[in-house]
Design an enzyme around this catalytic site. Structure first.
Site, PDB file in Angstrom:
ATOM      1  N   GLN A 149      49.829  39.051  32.953  1.00  0.00           N
ATOM      2  CA  GLN A 149      48.450  38.765  32.592  1.00  0.00           C
ATOM      3  C   GLN A 149      47.638  39.098  33.730  1.00  0.00           C
ATOM      4  O   GLN A 149      46.572  39.247  33.608  1.00  0.00           O
ATOM      5  CB  GLN A 149      48.547  36.991  32.426  1.00  0.00           C
ATOM      6  N   HIS A 165      46.354  41.785  29.485  1.00  0.00           N
ATOM      7  CA  HIS A 165      44.850  41.445  29.880  1.00  0.00           C
ATOM      8  C   HIS A 165      44.123  42.304  30.552  1.00  0.00           C
ATOM      9  O   HIS A 165      42.985  42.210  31.087  1.00  0.00           O
ATOM     10  CB  HIS A 165      44.670  40.087  30.625  1.00  0.00           C
TER      11      HIS A 165
HETATM   12  C1  BV8 Z   1      42.644  34.956  22.374  1.00  0.00           C
HETATM   13  C2  BV8 Z   1      41.543  38.698  32.378  1.00  0.00           C
HETATM   14  C3  BV8 Z   1      42.406  35.216  20.112  1.00  0.00           C
HETATM   15  C4  BV8 Z   1      40.549  38.331  33.131  1.00  0.00           C
HETATM   16  C5  BV8 Z   1      42.158  36.357  31.450  1.00  0.00           C
HETATM   17  C6  BV8 Z   1      41.767  26.208  22.887  1.00  0.00           C
HETATM   18  C7  BV8 Z   1      42.944  25.954  22.665  1.00  0.00           C
HETATM   19  C8  BV8 Z   1      44.009  26.929  22.821  1.00  0.00           C
HETATM   20  C9  BV8 Z   1      43.380  28.274  23.166  1.00  0.00           C
HETATM   21  C10 BV8 Z   1      41.926  28.516  23.197  1.00  0.00           C
HETATM   22  C11 BV8 Z   1      41.098  27.278  23.018  1.00  0.00           C
HETATM   23  N1  BV8 Z   1      39.852  27.789  23.165  1.00  0.00           N
HETATM   24  C12 BV8 Z   1      39.921  29.163  23.462  1.00  0.00           C
HETATM   25  C13 BV8 Z   1      41.168  29.496  23.386  1.00  0.00           C
HETATM   26  C14 BV8 Z   1      41.599  30.796  23.557  1.00  0.00           C
HETATM   27  C15 BV8 Z   1      41.551  31.046  24.990  1.00  0.00           C
HETATM   28  C16 BV8 Z   1      42.269  30.393  25.960  1.00  0.00           C
HETATM   29  O1  BV8 Z   1      43.575  30.289  25.855  1.00  0.00           O
HETATM   30  N2  BV8 Z   1      41.484  29.641  26.589  1.00  0.00           N
HETATM   31  C17 BV8 Z   1      42.021  28.675  27.560  1.00  0.00           C
HETATM   32  C18 BV8 Z   1      41.046  28.373  28.668  1.00  0.00           C
HETATM   33  C19 BV8 Z   1      42.304  27.364  26.971  1.00  0.00           C
HETATM   34  N3  BV8 Z   1      42.218  32.480  25.042  1.00  0.00           N
HETATM   35  C20 BV8 Z   1      41.601  33.691  24.802  1.00  0.00           C
HETATM   36  O2  BV8 Z   1      40.356  33.801  24.522  1.00  0.00           O
HETATM   37  C21 BV8 Z   1      42.365  34.859  24.580  1.00  0.00           C
HETATM   38  N4  BV8 Z   1      42.213  35.593  23.517  1.00  0.00           N
HETATM   39  O3  BV8 Z   1      42.992  33.949  21.994  1.00  0.00           O
HETATM   40  O4  BV8 Z   1      42.084  35.683  21.290  1.00  0.00           O
HETATM   41  C22 BV8 Z   1      41.591  35.934  18.772  1.00  0.00           C
HETATM   42  C23 BV8 Z   1      42.169  35.954  17.907  1.00  0.00           C
HETATM   43  C24 BV8 Z   1      41.513  36.777  17.066  1.00  0.00           C
HETATM   44  C25 BV8 Z   1      39.990  37.286  17.224  1.00  0.00           C
HETATM   45  C26 BV8 Z   1      39.548  36.984  18.525  1.00  0.00           C
HETATM   46  C27 BV8 Z   1      40.151  36.460  19.347  1.00  0.00           C
HETATM   47  C28 BV8 Z   1      42.306  35.883  25.791  1.00  0.00           C
HETATM   48  C29 BV8 Z   1      42.635  35.121  27.030  1.00  0.00           C
HETATM   49  C30 BV8 Z   1      42.676  36.253  28.146  1.00  0.00           C
HETATM   50  C31 BV8 Z   1      41.345  35.869  29.134  1.00  0.00           C
HETATM   51  N5  BV8 Z   1      41.453  36.700  30.310  1.00  0.00           N
HETATM   52  N6  BV8 Z   1      42.508  37.132  32.468  1.00  0.00           N
HETATM   53  C32 BV8 Z   1      40.645  38.160  34.408  1.00  0.00           C
HETATM   54  O5  BV8 Z   1      41.613  38.301  34.943  1.00  0.00           O
HETATM   55  O6  BV8 Z   1      39.466  38.195  35.003  1.00  0.00           O
HETATM   56  S1  BV8 Z   1      42.757  34.928  31.590  1.00  0.00           S
HETATM   57  C33 BV8 Z   1      43.485  34.750  33.305  1.00  0.00           C
HETATM   58  O7  BV8 Z   1      43.658  33.201  33.197  1.00  0.00           O
HETATM   59  C34 BV8 Z   1      44.416  35.244  33.724  1.00  0.00           C
HETATM   60  O8  BV8 Z   1      44.679  36.604  33.115  1.00  0.00           O
HETATM   61  C35 BV8 Z   1      45.715  34.299  33.085  1.00  0.00           C
HETATM   62  O9  BV8 Z   1      46.168  34.750  31.930  1.00  0.00           O
HETATM   63  C36 BV8 Z   1      44.969  33.044  32.897  1.00  0.00           C
HETATM   64  C37 BV8 Z   1      45.735  31.993  33.782  1.00  0.00           C
HETATM   65  O10 BV8 Z   1      46.094  32.511  34.851  1.00  0.00           O
HETATM   66  P1  BV8 Z   1      47.479  32.358  35.475  1.00  0.00           P
HETATM   67  O11 BV8 Z   1      48.033  33.729  35.406  1.00  0.00           O
HETATM   68  O12 BV8 Z   1      48.445  31.461  34.734  1.00  0.00           O
HETATM   69  O13 BV8 Z   1      46.851  31.951  36.812  1.00  0.00           O
HETATM   70  P2  BV8 Z   1      46.777  30.415  37.109  1.00  0.00           P
HETATM   71  O14 BV8 Z   1      45.782  30.375  38.453  1.00  0.00           O
HETATM   72  O15 BV8 Z   1      46.146  29.717  36.142  1.00  0.00           O
HETATM   73  O16 BV8 Z   1      47.901  29.794  37.664  1.00  0.00           O
HETATM   74  C38 BV8 Z   1      48.725  30.356  38.770  1.00  0.00           C
HETATM   75  C39 BV8 Z   1      50.182  29.756  38.695  1.00  0.00           C
HETATM   76  O17 BV8 Z   1      50.729  30.373  39.820  1.00  0.00           O
HETATM   77  C40 BV8 Z   1      50.219  28.238  38.716  1.00  0.00           C
HETATM   78  O18 BV8 Z   1      51.301  27.958  37.756  1.00  0.00           O
HETATM   79  C41 BV8 Z   1      50.917  28.017  40.432  1.00  0.00           C
HETATM   80  O19 BV8 Z   1      51.577  26.969  40.251  1.00  0.00           O
HETATM   81  C42 BV8 Z   1      51.616  29.365  40.338  1.00  0.00           C
HETATM   82  N7  BV8 Z   1      51.618  29.683  41.605  1.00  0.00           N
HETATM   83  C43 BV8 Z   1      50.821  29.693  42.890  1.00  0.00           C
HETATM   84  N8  BV8 Z   1      51.314  30.177  43.921  1.00  0.00           N
HETATM   85  C44 BV8 Z   1      52.602  30.638  43.648  1.00  0.00           C
HETATM   86  C45 BV8 Z   1      52.856  30.325  42.208  1.00  0.00           C
HETATM   87  N9  BV8 Z   1      54.098  30.369  41.751  1.00  0.00           N
HETATM   88  C46 BV8 Z   1      54.975  31.053  42.347  1.00  0.00           C
HETATM   89  N10 BV8 Z   1      54.923  31.398  43.773  1.00  0.00           N
HETATM   90  C47 BV8 Z   1      53.685  31.087  44.553  1.00  0.00           C
HETATM   91  N11 BV8 Z   1      53.135  31.481  45.479  1.00  0.00           N
END
Ligand code: BV8
Length: 222
Positions: free
Chosen positions: A85, A103
């Site tokens: 991602q 992504h």
């Molecule tokens: C789509 C690029 C369909 C940008 C990113 C309601 C319910 C369900 C879904 C949705 C909803 N409303 C909207 C949606 C869809 C939406 C979505 O899921 N929204 C969420 C907010 C609810 N999704 C989308 O829009 C996707 N597209 O659904 O299209 C569609 C179908 C037909 C027609 C049209 C559309 C597209 C989503 C992509 C968005 N772009 N990234 C950028 O990077 O700037 S998302 C971005 O956040 C990241 O890429 C990643 O995917 C996401 C989450 O990030 P994580 O990688 O998980 O990182 P995070 O900080 O959250 O967590 C860090 C983790 O690491 C933690 O668990 C932590 O414990 C751990 N950690 C920290 N330190 C360590 C560690 N682990 C180990 N060692 C360490 N040291």
């Protein structure tokens, strides 16, 4: 053994790249969901480019860590499909032979007009003319909220045909990535989660390793 790995921001955290949750989803007082969207780009392309130019510079300064390198090693002994991602290139620089950026990537530029793609420059501006159509509609080649992630057919196939699905350093907050473990289990694939803490989808995994990626990933690969 066929292993499909999904990584998130947590695998790059110890390389100094901030995770989304660490920034509590804010950037320059803007919600990331507002900046990382096509509407955000329409509204203020300069703000969105500032957001990605900063992350492109951070990623260029960062170095791959032991977790990135361990996954490269895993690919030498197993049939690994690595899906990330993340938009940084630390997996590639850590030696992984093939990385699927669902992504998009900070290294890519995309024309919002004609869809042409080309390598990004470090500091990108919306007014940079597209090399193909000449229009000043340059955007980062990143999949924003509301846009369809790349390579999904290939990814779903790799998840369902794997012997093991492993998710590393992802909060399970964003779909469709967050739905992959459940999809794996529905297809009889074993699942393991490697994370610093439990995630929003920990219940979908049958095994887990809790700890920092630079510790738990090399231990798991060994
Ligand atoms: C789509 C690029 C369909 C940008 C990113 C309601 C319910 C369900 C879904 C949705 C909803 N409303 C909207 C949606 C869809 C939406 C979505 O899921 N929204 C969420 C907010 C609810 N999704 C989308 O829009 C996707 N597209 O659904 O299209 C569609 C179908 C037909 C027609 C049209 C559309 C597209 C989503 C992509 C968005 N772009 N990234 C950028 O990077 O700037 S998302 C971005 O956040 C990241 O890429 C990643 O995917 C996401 C989450 O990030 P994580 O990688 O998980 O990182 P995070 O900080 O959250 O967590 C860090 C983790 O690491 C933690 O668990 C932590 O414990 C751990 N950690 C920290 N330190 C360590 C560690 N682990 C180990 N060692 C360490 N040291």
């Amino acid at each position: 053994m066929r292993i499909t790995v999904l990584t998130g921001a947590g695998i790059s955290a110890e390389s100094g790249i901030r995770t989304f949750r660490a920034t509590d989803g804010l950037w320059e007082e803007h919600r990331i969901e507002d900046v990382a969207t096509p509407q955000g780009f329409q509204r203020d392309p300069a703000l969105v480019h500032r957001f990605y130019n900063q992350r492109r510079a951070d990623a260029a300064r960062a170095q791959p860590n032991a977790a990135h390198r361990a996954l490269a090693q895993l690919a030498q002994h197993h049939q690994v499909t690595l899906v990330t991602q993340n938009v940084d290139d630390l997996h590639e620089r850590g030696g992984s032979p093939e990385v699927i950026h669902m992504h998009g990537s900070l290294l890519g530029a995309l024309c919002a007009g004609c869809g042409h793609r080309w390598p990004a420059v470090l500091v990108m501006r919306a007014l940079d003319p597209c090399p193909a159509c000449g229009k000043p509609l340059t955007r980062p080649d990143i999949v924003w909220f509301g846009e369809i992630p790349y390579h999904m057919d290939r990814i779903w196939e790799a998840v369902q045909s794997a012997d093991l699905f492993a998710a590393i350093g992802t909060s399970g907050m964003v779909y469709p990535a967050a739905g992959m473990a459940q999809y794996a289990r529905r297809n009889g694939v074993d699942t393991i989660e490697l994370n610093l803490a439990s995630s929003a989808v920990s219940r979908d995994f049958t095994d887990r390793r809790i700890g920092k990626a630079t510790k738990v990933v090399p231990d798991w690969v060994a």
